[in-house]
Scaffold this motif. Structure first.
Motif, PDB file in Angstrom:
ATOM      1  N   PHE A  30      69.809  49.867 120.570  1.00  0.00           N
ATOM      2  CA  PHE A  30      70.075  51.301 120.539  1.00  0.00           C
ATOM      3  C   PHE A  30      71.220  51.694 121.467  1.00  0.00           C
ATOM      4  CE2 PHE A  30      65.683  51.390 118.941  1.00  0.00           C
ATOM      5  CZ  PHE A  30      65.830  52.240 117.855  1.00  0.00           C
ATOM      6  N   ASN A  31      71.912  50.706 122.006  1.00  0.00           N
ATOM      7  CA  ASN A  31      73.047  50.947 122.905  1.00  0.00           C
ATOM      8  C   ASN A  31      72.662  51.795 124.121  1.00  0.00           C
ATOM      9  OD1 ASN A  31      74.880  49.500 121.312  1.00  0.00           O
ATOM     10  ND2 ASN A  31      75.344  51.299 120.052  1.00  0.00           N
ATOM     11  N   ILE A  32      71.502  51.537 124.660  1.00  0.00           N
ATOM     12  CA  ILE A  32      71.055  52.228 125.868  1.00  0.00           C
ATOM     13  C   ILE A  32      71.577  51.449 127.076  1.00  0.00           C
ATOM     14  CG2 ILE A  32      69.054  52.986 127.213  1.00  0.00           C
ATOM     15  CD1 ILE A  32      67.517  53.253 124.604  1.00  0.00           C
ATOM     16  N   SER A  33      72.440  52.062 127.844  1.00  0.00           N
ATOM     17  CA  SER A  33      73.127  51.354 128.924  1.00  0.00           C
ATOM     18  C   SER A  33      72.190  50.902 130.033  1.00  0.00           C
ATOM     19  CB  SER A  33      74.217  52.250 129.519  1.00  0.00           C
ATOM     20  OG  SER A  33      73.658  53.461 130.008  1.00  0.00           O
ATOM     21  N   ALA A  53      69.590  62.416 122.013  1.00  0.00           N
ATOM     22  CA  ALA A  53      69.959  63.311 120.919  1.00  0.00           C
ATOM     23  C   ALA A  53      70.782  62.565 119.873  1.00  0.00           C
ATOM     24  CB  ALA A  53      70.728  64.511 121.466  1.00  0.00           C
ATOM     25  N   ASN A  54      71.703  61.717 120.332  1.00  0.00           N
ATOM     26  CA  ASN A  54      72.507  60.930 119.395  1.00  0.00           C
ATOM     27  C   ASN A  54      71.645  59.945 118.616  1.00  0.00           C
ATOM     28  OD1 ASN A  54      74.981  62.132 120.042  1.00  0.00           O
ATOM     29  ND2 ASN A  54      75.258  60.792 121.810  1.00  0.00           N
ATOM     30  N   ILE A  55      70.680  59.323 119.310  1.00  0.00           N
ATOM     31  CA  ILE A  55      69.812  58.353 118.636  1.00  0.00           C
ATOM     32  C   ILE A  55      68.966  59.038 117.572  1.00  0.00           C
ATOM     33  CG2 ILE A  55      67.870  56.783 118.976  1.00  0.00           C
ATOM     34  CD1 ILE A  55      69.024  56.085 121.701  1.00  0.00           C
ATOM     35  N   LEU A  56      68.409  60.206 117.909  1.00  0.00           N
ATOM     36  CA  LEU A  56      67.619  60.945 116.934  1.00  0.00           C
ATOM     37  C   LEU A  56      68.487  61.405 115.758  1.00  0.00           C
ATOM     38  CD1 LEU A  56      65.364  63.085 119.304  1.00  0.00           C
ATOM     39  CD2 LEU A  56      64.698  61.104 117.935  1.00  0.00           C
ATOM     40  N   ASP A  85      77.324  53.869 114.122  1.00  0.00           N
ATOM     41  CA  ASP A  85      76.295  53.120 114.854  1.00  0.00           C
ATOM     42  C   ASP A  85      75.180  54.067 115.261  1.00  0.00           C
ATOM     43  OD1 ASP A  85      77.291  54.492 117.063  1.00  0.00           O
ATOM     44  OD2 ASP A  85      78.585  52.836 117.674  1.00  0.00           O
ATOM     45  N   THR A  86      74.387  53.664 116.217  1.00  0.00           N
ATOM     46  CA  THR A  86      73.210  54.455 116.576  1.00  0.00           C
ATOM     47  C   THR A  86      73.533  55.671 117.428  1.00  0.00           C
ATOM     48  OG1 THR A  86      72.852  52.984 118.470  1.00  0.00           O
ATOM     49  CG2 THR A  86      71.650  52.486 116.448  1.00  0.00           C
ATOM     50  N   THR A  87      74.738  55.750 117.969  1.00  0.00           N
ATOM     51  CA  THR A  87      75.053  56.881 118.852  1.00  0.00           C
ATOM     52  C   THR A  87      76.341  57.601 118.495  1.00  0.00           C
ATOM     53  OG1 THR A  87      76.177  55.398 120.418  1.00  0.00           O
ATOM     54  CG2 THR A  87      73.833  55.871 120.817  1.00  0.00           C
ATOM     55  N   SER A  88      77.197  56.997 117.669  1.00  0.00           N
ATOM     56  CA  SER A  88      78.503  57.622 117.424  1.00  0.00           C
ATOM     57  C   SER A  88      78.993  57.350 116.005  1.00  0.00           C
ATOM     58  CB  SER A  88      79.538  57.100 118.428  1.00  0.00           C
ATOM     59  OG  SER A  88      79.737  55.710 118.256  1.00  0.00           O
ATOM     60  N   LEU A  89      80.003  58.132 115.618  1.00  0.00           N
ATOM     61  CA  LEU A  89      80.661  58.002 114.318  1.00  0.00           C
ATOM     62  C   LEU A  89      82.159  57.954 114.572  1.00  0.00           C
ATOM     63  CD1 LEU A  89      79.903  59.796 111.016  1.00  0.00           C
ATOM     64  CD2 LEU A  89      82.179  60.064 111.993  1.00  0.00           C
ATOM     65  N   GLN A 126      75.263  63.632 117.423  1.00  0.00           N
ATOM     66  CA  GLN A 126      74.633  64.945 117.461  1.00  0.00           C
ATOM     67  C   GLN A 126      75.568  66.046 116.954  1.00  0.00           C
ATOM     68  OE1 GLN A 126      73.839  66.443 121.402  1.00  0.00           O
ATOM     69  NE2 GLN A 126      75.381  65.100 122.309  1.00  0.00           N
ATOM     70  N   VAL A 127      76.895  65.754 116.924  1.00  0.00           N
ATOM     71  CA  VAL A 127      77.851  66.723 116.386  1.00  0.00           C
ATOM     72  C   VAL A 127      77.556  66.986 114.916  1.00  0.00           C
ATOM     73  CG1 VAL A 127      80.285  67.062 115.819  1.00  0.00           C
ATOM     74  CG2 VAL A 127      79.648  66.162 118.056  1.00  0.00           C
ATOM     75  N   LEU A 128      77.057  65.967 114.205  1.00  0.00           N
ATOM     76  CA  LEU A 128      76.767  66.125 112.781  1.00  0.00           C
ATOM     77  C   LEU A 128      75.644  67.124 112.540  1.00  0.00           C
ATOM     78  CD1 LEU A 128      76.928  62.367 111.714  1.00  0.00           C
ATOM     79  CD2 LEU A 128      78.749  64.076 111.613  1.00  0.00           C
ATOM     80  N   GLN A 129      74.819  67.371 113.556  1.00  0.00           N
ATOM     81  CA  GLN A 129      73.712  68.313 113.418  1.00  0.00           C
ATOM     82  C   GLN A 129      74.077  69.707 113.925  1.00  0.00           C
ATOM     83  OE1 GLN A 129      71.078  67.084 111.828  1.00  0.00           O
ATOM     84  NE2 GLN A 129      72.072  65.061 111.828  1.00  0.00           N
ATOM     85  N   THR A 130      75.129  69.799 114.699  1.00  0.00           N
ATOM     86  CA  THR A 130      75.457  71.086 115.336  1.00  0.00           C
ATOM     87  C   THR A 130      76.713  71.736 114.781  1.00  0.00           C
ATOM     88  OG1 THR A 130      76.641  69.947 117.114  1.00  0.00           O
ATOM     89  CG2 THR A 130      74.301  70.421 117.462  1.00  0.00           C
ATOM     90  N   LYS A 131      77.564  70.962 114.081  1.00  0.00           N
ATOM     91  CA  LYS A 131      78.822  71.500 113.570  1.00  0.00           C
ATOM     92  C   LYS A 131      78.891  71.398 112.053  1.00  0.00           C
ATOM     93  CE  LYS A 131      81.587  70.696 117.715  1.00  0.00           C
ATOM     94  NZ  LYS A 131      81.793  72.146 117.977  1.00  0.00           N
ATOM     95  N   LYS A 132      79.822  72.162 111.495  1.00  0.00           N
ATOM     96  CA  LYS A 132      80.013  72.142 110.046  1.00  0.00           C
ATOM     97  C   LYS A 132      80.734  70.861 109.647  1.00  0.00           C
ATOM     98  CE  LYS A 132      82.323  74.649 106.294  1.00  0.00           C
ATOM     99  NZ  LYS A 132      83.174  75.799 105.940  1.00  0.00           N
ATOM    100  N   VAL A 133      80.174  70.171 108.667  1.00  0.00           N
ATOM    101  CA  VAL A 133      80.741  68.921 108.200  1.00  0.00           C
ATOM    102  C   VAL A 133      81.004  69.028 106.690  1.00  0.00           C
ATOM    103  CG1 VAL A 133      80.431  66.438 107.972  1.00  0.00           C
ATOM    104  CG2 VAL A 133      79.456  67.641 109.944  1.00  0.00           C
ATOM    105  N   GLU A 134      82.258  68.730 106.285  1.00  0.00           N
ATOM    106  CA  GLU A 134      82.617  68.717 104.878  1.00  0.00           C
ATOM    107  C   GLU A 134      82.778  67.280 104.407  1.00  0.00           C
ATOM    108  OE1 GLU A 134      85.668  71.455 103.520  1.00  0.00           O
ATOM    109  OE2 GLU A 134      85.639  72.408 105.499  1.00  0.00           O
ATOM    110  N   ILE A 135      82.206  66.988 103.263  1.00  0.00           N
ATOM    111  CA  ILE A 135      82.270  65.632 102.694  1.00  0.00           C
ATOM    112  C   ILE A 135      83.142  65.682 101.456  1.00  0.00           C
ATOM    113  CG2 ILE A 135      80.954  63.709 101.740  1.00  0.00           C
ATOM    114  CD1 ILE A 135      78.538  64.697 103.277  1.00  0.00           C
ATOM    115  N   PHE A 136      84.158  64.821 101.392  1.00  0.00           N
ATOM    116  CA  PHE A 136      85.090  64.767 100.260  1.00  0.00           C
ATOM    117  C   PHE A 136      84.757  63.545  99.409  1.00  0.00           C
ATOM    118  CE2 PHE A 136      87.136  66.986 103.703  1.00  0.00           C
ATOM    119  CZ  PHE A 136      87.681  68.111 103.085  1.00  0.00           C
ATOM    120  N   SER A 137      84.748  63.730  98.135  1.00  0.00           N
ATOM    121  CA  SER A 137      84.433  62.630  97.217  1.00  0.00           C
ATOM    122  C   SER A 137      85.650  61.718  97.066  1.00  0.00           C
ATOM    123  CB  SER A 137      84.022  63.182  95.850  1.00  0.00           C
ATOM    124  OG  SER A 137      85.020  64.023  95.321  1.00  0.00           O
TER     125      SER A 137
END
Length: 275
Positions: A152-155, A215-218, A246-250, A264-275
């Motif tokens: 889980f990349n826990i330091s 938060a990132n792991i969840l 990975d488990t903590t970042s994109l 956690q940014v993916l849960q708090t900010k607007k994300v647009e997905i392009f096909s």
């Protein structure tokens, strides 16, 4: 006026009593020495045979596993279980013969002391076995916790695994001392107080310090099926192709640069997905 005792008669009786006791005691001493010599020979022979058998059947491999544990390495010693078992067996057999020798002498105090030692040895053996199993279990748990934290990349995984190892090691030592017949009530009470306070302080401190990591792991559990490598997405004003999740970042490839976002940014900010 009372008649004075005959000093010559008193001395003669005293020396005669001493001589009679000495003559009676000499055969006992000789018998005890014979029993002791036989015991030494028997103990050495049995210990030698047991050591050779245990070494040939690979019993020392368990000791080799113990030698790989970091805390054992720091002691700069090598554990050979075949030698330890043979030594314990040697002294146990020797004490049994010493008990028989002291009974021959007829000295009750010495016999009682040696008998208590003989009765104490099985408790020590059981405590040693418990300690060995406990150390192996504690090391296995340490390795498991370390591997989970690394996945889980826990330091602070090494710190957590060390705490788990020490915790179970102390529990094992206290249990082994209790098995050996040593009163550990005060030690258990002190250990419970220290552990209770330590866990509370660590939980509060570590929870505050690592809330972003957790938060990132969840977030990784919620985002695992939505975002995959090769997709093109846009987070706020940053648009790019996902090259790693990975488990903590994109990680996004944005032209000539690479941008890393915490999950956690993916849960708090607007994300647009392009096909």
């Amino acid at each position: 006026m009372k008649q004075l005792p005959d000093i010559t008669e008193v001395l003669r009786n005293t020396f005669q009593t001493l001589i009679d006791q000495f003559v009676e005691f000499v055969p006992r001493i000789l018998g005890a020495l014979v029993i002791l010599l036989i015991g030494i020979g028997v103990a050495r022979l049995i210990a030698f045979v047991v050591r050779r058998i245990l070494a040939q059947v690979g019993f020392d491999k368990i000791g080799s596993r113990l030698n790989e544990i970091s805390i054992i390495k720091q002691l700069n010693t090598e554990i050979k279980l075949s030698e330890i078992v043979s030594k314990v067996l040697y002294y146990f057999i020797l004490l049994v013969f010493i008990t028989a020798a002291t009974e021959t002498l007829g000295v009750a105090a010495i016999t009682e002391m040696v008998s208590s030692l003989v009765n104490f040895i099985p408790k020590v053996i059981a405590a040693a076995i418990m300690l060995q199993v406990g150390v192996l279990l504690a090391d296995t748990l340490r390795t498991t916790v370390l591997n989970v934290c690394q996945s889980f990349n826990i330091s602070s995984g090494r710190l957590l695994s060390t705490i788990v190892f020490v915790f179970f090691l102390v529990i094992t030592i206290i249990s082994a001392l209790g098995q050996a017949g040593i009163n550990t009530e005060l030690l258990e009470s002190s250990f419970n107080l220290v552990i209770g306070g330590g866990i509370f302080a660590f939980a509060v401190g570590y929870g505050i310090a690592s809330r972003d990591v957790m938060a990132n792991i969840l977030s990784s559990f919620y985002s695992r099926n939505k975002y995959k490598e090769g997709q093109t997405i846009q987070i706020d004003d940053v648009k790019g192709e996902i090259v790693k999740v990975d488990t903590t970042s994109l990680t996004l490839q944005t032209g000539e640069t690479t941008t890393v976002f915490p999950l956690q940014v993916l849960q708090t900010k607007k994300v647009e997905i392009f096909s």
